[in-house]
Design a protein around this motif. Structure first.
Motif, PDB file in Angstrom:
ATOM      1  N   ALA A 176      -4.914   4.096  -4.859  1.00 33.38           N
ATOM      2  CA  ALA A 176      -3.918   3.126  -4.405  1.00 33.38           C
ATOM      3  C   ALA A 176      -4.521   1.728  -4.309  1.00 33.38           C
ATOM      4  O   ALA A 176      -3.879   0.732  -4.679  1.00 33.38           O
ATOM      5  N   TYR A 187       0.374   4.086  -2.766  1.00 35.24           N
ATOM      6  CA  TYR A 187      -0.112   5.419  -2.398  1.00 35.24           C
ATOM      7  C   TYR A 187       0.842   6.490  -2.920  1.00 35.24           C
ATOM      8  O   TYR A 187       0.406   7.517  -3.455  1.00 35.24           O
ATOM      9  N   ASP A 237      -6.176   7.461  -1.805  1.00 33.58           N
ATOM     10  CA  ASP A 237      -6.366   6.164  -1.156  1.00 33.58           C
ATOM     11  C   ASP A 237      -7.149   5.225  -2.069  1.00 33.58           C
ATOM     12  O   ASP A 237      -6.790   4.048  -2.219  1.00 33.58           O
ATOM     13  N   TYR A 244       0.814  -1.214   0.000  1.00 33.82           N
ATOM     14  CA  TYR A 244       0.000   0.000   0.000  1.00 33.82           C
ATOM     15  C   TYR A 244       0.850   1.268   0.000  1.00 33.82           C
ATOM     16  O   TYR A 244       0.518   2.254  -0.682  1.00 33.82           O
TER      17      TYR A 244
END
Length: 332
Positions: A115, A91, A112, A87
């Protein structure tokens, strides 16, 4: 390279969820040890080569894992960081995409979502771009016209928006060498117009193919100042005023033509409109935001509301010059 790999290209300084540092100085040092042995190729430019005799093969601890790591291990560990796995890097990449295509001030909730799409597609960028560019957020008034044109975007907008033409670029065409009577060699530029467009970018602080450092240009609000805005107004007036087409300046002849017919041709049925209607329609096409107080057609140019625009007069060129002087023209 170990520091820049994490700071600039994969993780960033701080975790987007916790705000804590993504790595320590020890992580930088140990990843640098893992990268030992890599060097620029002695044969091919921009190619790396690995010399195992120069590699540190001792144990290293990097981002909480320990082992005899090499380059591929470092990359894999970096792209495992965050929850869910990967992540943090996803991101960071999506934040860069958002700042480039939407707004230089990040929207954390949108990034977010981007991502998570990237993670579901094994870090493929195309699905992220498709989702972003087709989203309601991309067309929200809060981000329309929120970006400041970089020098390259500014010049490209002038050339494409106003249907300008210039001599085609031929990469095989060399600079022409001549020798005067004293034996001094001089070179003439085969495409001075293209060189001028490039020089405008350079003067605005964006030298093509030569960013100030590996991070690139800072962008955003740094693109505009009192001086650079005045410089943009000057070149906009030259280009849309057709002052460079066929003109010789300091012994150099430029060929950069503005075509009002093609420019106004972006508007359906433009030939049936009076000047005020045409100017209003062109503002909608050429500017990302509506002008206050009715726009240029309401005062600056005082068009004749009773007559259709005559392509043989200077109405559309004058409008184009006035339009490009506006602060709103610097946005997209």
């Amino acid at each position: 390279y170990a520091r820049e790999l994490m700071e600039l290209f994969t993780l960033g300084l701080f975790d987007p969820k916790t705000g804590k540092p993504n790595y320590t100085e020890a992580d930088i040092q140990n990843s640098a040890r893992a990268l030992t042995g890599w060097m620029p190729s002695l044969i091919a430019p921009f190619v790396g080569q690995f010399n195992i005799s120069l590699h540190d093969s001792t144990s290293k601890t990097f981002l909480g894992q320990t082992g005899d790591f090499a380059l591929s291990d470092i990359v894999n560990i970096i792209f495992d960081q965050g929850t869910p796995s990967g992540y943090t890097a996803a991101y960071w990449v999506c934040q860069k995409i958002y700042q480039e295509f939407v707004y230089f001030v990040p929207n954390t909730s949108v990034i977010d979502a981007m991502a998570n799409i990237m993670l579901k597609n094994s870090f493929a960028i195309a699905p992220v771009m498709q989702a972003l560019l087709s989203s309601a957020h991309f067309y929200d008034n809060s981000v329309i016209g929120a970006q400041i044109k970089s020098p390259v975007t500014y010049v490209g907008t002038l050339v494409r928006e106003f249907a300008m033409t210039y001599p085609a670029f031929d990469p095989t065409e060399p600079f022409v060498l001549s020798t005067d009577a004293t034996g001094i060699n001089t070179y003439s530029d085969p495409n001075p117009t293209l060189t001028l467009l490039t020089a405008i970018c350079n003067q605005q602080g964006q030298e093509l193919l030569n960013p100030p450092n590996v991070k690139g240009w800072p962008g955003g609000e740094t693109w505009l100042s009192a001086g650079s805005f005045e410089n943009r107004e000057l070149y906009s007036a030259y280009m849309t005023g057709d002052l460079l087409d066929g003109n010789t300046i300091n012994g150099v002849t430029y060929n950069l033509a503005f075509h009002p017919v093609q420019y106004r041709g972006q508007i359906t049925n433009s030939s049936t409109m009076n000047e005020g209607q045409l100017f209003s329609a062109l503002e909608t096409v050429s500017l990302p935001v509506a002008l206050k107080s009715g726009g240029l057609e309401a005062g600056t140019l005082t068009p004749d509301p009773s007559a259709t625009d005559d392509l043989n007069d200077n109405a559309v060129p004058k409008f184009a010059v006035a339009l490009t002087q506006l602060p709103e023209f610097q946005l997209f």
